[in-house]
Design a protein around this motif. Structure first.
Motif, PDB file in Angstrom:
ATOM      1  N   THR A 166       8.775   0.828 -11.902  1.00 49.49           N
ATOM      2  CA  THR A 166       8.684  -0.063 -10.754  1.00 49.49           C
ATOM      3  C   THR A 166       7.661  -1.137 -11.047  1.00 49.49           C
ATOM      4  O   THR A 166       6.713  -0.926 -11.804  1.00 49.49           O
ATOM      5  N   ARG A 167       7.887  -2.292 -10.448  1.00 53.03           N
ATOM      6  CA  ARG A 167       6.906  -3.369 -10.496  1.00 53.03           C
ATOM      7  C   ARG A 167       6.284  -3.436  -9.119  1.00 53.03           C
ATOM      8  O   ARG A 167       6.971  -3.645  -8.128  1.00 53.03           O
ATOM      9  N   VAL A 168       4.992  -3.249  -9.025  1.00 47.75           N
ATOM     10  CA  VAL A 168       4.321  -3.293  -7.727  1.00 47.75           C
ATOM     11  C   VAL A 168       3.030  -4.083  -7.836  1.00 47.75           C
ATOM     12  O   VAL A 168       2.467  -4.253  -8.918  1.00 47.75           O
ATOM     13  N   SER A 169       2.564  -4.560  -6.709  1.00 43.62           N
ATOM     14  CA  SER A 169       1.223  -5.142  -6.665  1.00 43.62           C
ATOM     15  C   SER A 169       0.218  -4.036  -6.933  1.00 43.62           C
ATOM     16  O   SER A 169       0.377  -2.909  -6.445  1.00 43.62           O
ATOM     17  N   SER A 170      -0.823  -4.330  -7.673  1.00 43.35           N
ATOM     18  CA  SER A 170      -1.840  -3.310  -7.934  1.00 43.35           C
ATOM     19  C   SER A 170      -2.515  -2.863  -6.640  1.00 43.35           C
ATOM     20  O   SER A 170      -3.074  -1.768  -6.570  1.00 43.35           O
ATOM     21  N   THR A 196      -7.853   0.584  -9.884  1.00 41.13           N
ATOM     22  CA  THR A 196      -7.015  -0.592  -9.636  1.00 41.13           C
ATOM     23  C   THR A 196      -7.594  -1.472  -8.535  1.00 41.13           C
ATOM     24  O   THR A 196      -7.158  -2.612  -8.353  1.00 41.13           O
ATOM     25  N   ARG A 197      -8.579  -0.974  -7.825  1.00 44.06           N
ATOM     26  CA  ARG A 197      -9.226  -1.787  -6.799  1.00 44.06           C
ATOM     27  C   ARG A 197     -10.034  -2.925  -7.421  1.00 44.06           C
ATOM     28  O   ARG A 197     -10.190  -3.982  -6.805  1.00 44.06           O
ATOM     29  N   VAL A 198     -10.520  -2.696  -8.627  1.00 39.33           N
ATOM     30  CA  VAL A 198     -11.429  -3.674  -9.238  1.00 39.33           C
ATOM     31  C   VAL A 198     -10.786  -5.052  -9.404  1.00 39.33           C
ATOM     32  O   VAL A 198     -11.358  -6.056  -8.957  1.00 39.33           O
ATOM     33  N   PRO A 226      -3.396  -8.744  -9.520  1.00 40.58           N
ATOM     34  CA  PRO A 226      -2.254  -8.768 -10.442  1.00 40.58           C
ATOM     35  C   PRO A 226      -1.201  -7.725 -10.103  1.00 40.58           C
ATOM     36  O   PRO A 226      -1.439  -6.809  -9.319  1.00 40.58           O
ATOM     37  N   GLU A 227      -0.033  -7.899 -10.705  1.00 38.08           N
ATOM     38  CA  GLU A 227       1.066  -6.952 -10.556  1.00 38.08           C
ATOM     39  C   GLU A 227       1.006  -5.923 -11.687  1.00 38.08           C
ATOM     40  O   GLU A 227       0.521  -6.226 -12.778  1.00 38.08           O
TER      41      GLU A 227
END
Length: 327
Positions: free
Chosen positions: A89-93, A103-105, A237-238
């Motif tokens: 899947t492609r998702v927003s981080s 991934t919050r960084v 980023p994604e």
């Protein structure tokens, strides 16, 4: 509601079918999901990746993309990838914030100085480190895609300074960090899936939203929110994620082919993204959107509490320092 129910049913059926099938065979279709439409840069990039995989496996492995949210929201896709019902899947981080803490960084407000700075970070060991940190949660991070700079847009009044946000109901991604950012500005954050935003803006359920130019344009949000304020508060980023369950069943050779194809799709995606940003801006301006240059300093000055709340571990503090040090 009926559409949502049907999507849920499709996801459940796909889950049962895939899980019962067991391991990826030597003649298999890798199913990939994306909420964006078929012509969106992320979808086109995964399609390009699939072409490379098909060619390099002599047709043994293909990629089938379910675009336009056909299999539900980003949250739905993440769940199915974790289960192994979807391969990718492609998702927003941002959608991974509560699953994989690091991934919050890269979603922290005003962390990146420019698009060039963002690319240098994501293409470095720092980017690889954040992707790899999601493996324990059941995901193999293959690559980073662009998502541009997110800015705020509204229908009733333009957003020119931090004070304009006070009291506004603003749609954000379903992420605690995104909520905290709006709250730090004095706004009322309203998390909701992307597919519900147009109606929420049109009916007044929310006063504003925030996203990049291509999403603002492709989702037709400009029709109900004509003021686009270039706050450029984040460059979240994604992520292109692969199911760890399915990954572990692949041969080393096929893993190598898939990973290399994913990385080769990155510059292709960035080129498409840059073109799409320019096109989308032109479309919304022609349609009557007003592009506003706000007082960014007032927004940035309010972000200290967000960093204090979410950059809490030594690992995350080190990542922030290393990102800021990249020239």
């Amino acid at each position: 509601m009926l559409c949502f129910t049907l999507k849920r049913a499709t996801v459940a059926a796909l889950s049962a079918l895939t899980l019962s099938a067991g391991a990826i065979t030597q003649a298999e279709t890798l199913r990939s999901a994306d909420i964006h439409p078929n012509d969106y840069p992320t979808v086109q990039a995964v399609r390009y990746m699939g072409e490379l995989i098909k060619k390099r496996t002599d047709g043994r492995i293909e990629v089938k993309i379910y675009s336009g949210g056909a299999l539900g929201s980003e949250g739905d896709s993440i769940e199915q990838v974790k289960l192994g019902a979807l391969a990718m899947t492609r998702v927003s981080s941002a959608a991974m914030h509560n699953i994989c803490q690091t991934t919050r960084v890269p979603s922290l407000p005003f962390l990146f100085r420019s698009k060039d700075h963002l690319h240098k970070v994501l293409d470095s060991d720092i980017g690889d480190e954040i992707l790899k940190s999601c493996e324990d949660a059941g995901f193999v991070g293959l690559a980073w895609y662009d998502s541009g700079a997110r800015s705020m847009y509204s229908g009733e009044k333009p957003i020119k300074t931090k004070d304009d946000v006070r009291g506004m109901k603003i749609r954000v991604q379903q992420s605690d960090l995104s909520v905290a950012m709006i709250e730090a500005l004095g706004g009322n954050a309203t998390p909701m899936p992307m597919g519900e935003v147009y109606t929420a803006l049109k009916t007044g359920l929310v006063d504003a939203a925030e996203n990049n130019y291509p999403s603002y344009e492709s989702a037709h949000h400009y029709e109900v929110a004509k003021y686009y304020s270039l706050t450029e508060h984040t460059m979240t980023p994604e992520m292109l994620l692969f199911s760890k369950r399915q990954w572990d069943k692949l041969s080393d050779a096929d893993r190598d082919i898939i990973r290399k194809a994913a990385l080769e799709s990155v510059p292709y995606m960035r080129k498409l993204w840059s073109e799409r940003e320019n096109t989308s801006r032109a479309v919304v301006v022609k349609a009557g959107s007003e592009i506003i240059e706000p007082d960014k300093a007032s927004f940035q000055a309010a972000m200290a509490p967000v960093y204090e709340r979410y950059v809490t571990t030594p690992e995350m503090k080190d990542l922030v320092s290393r990102i800021q040090a990249v020239k």
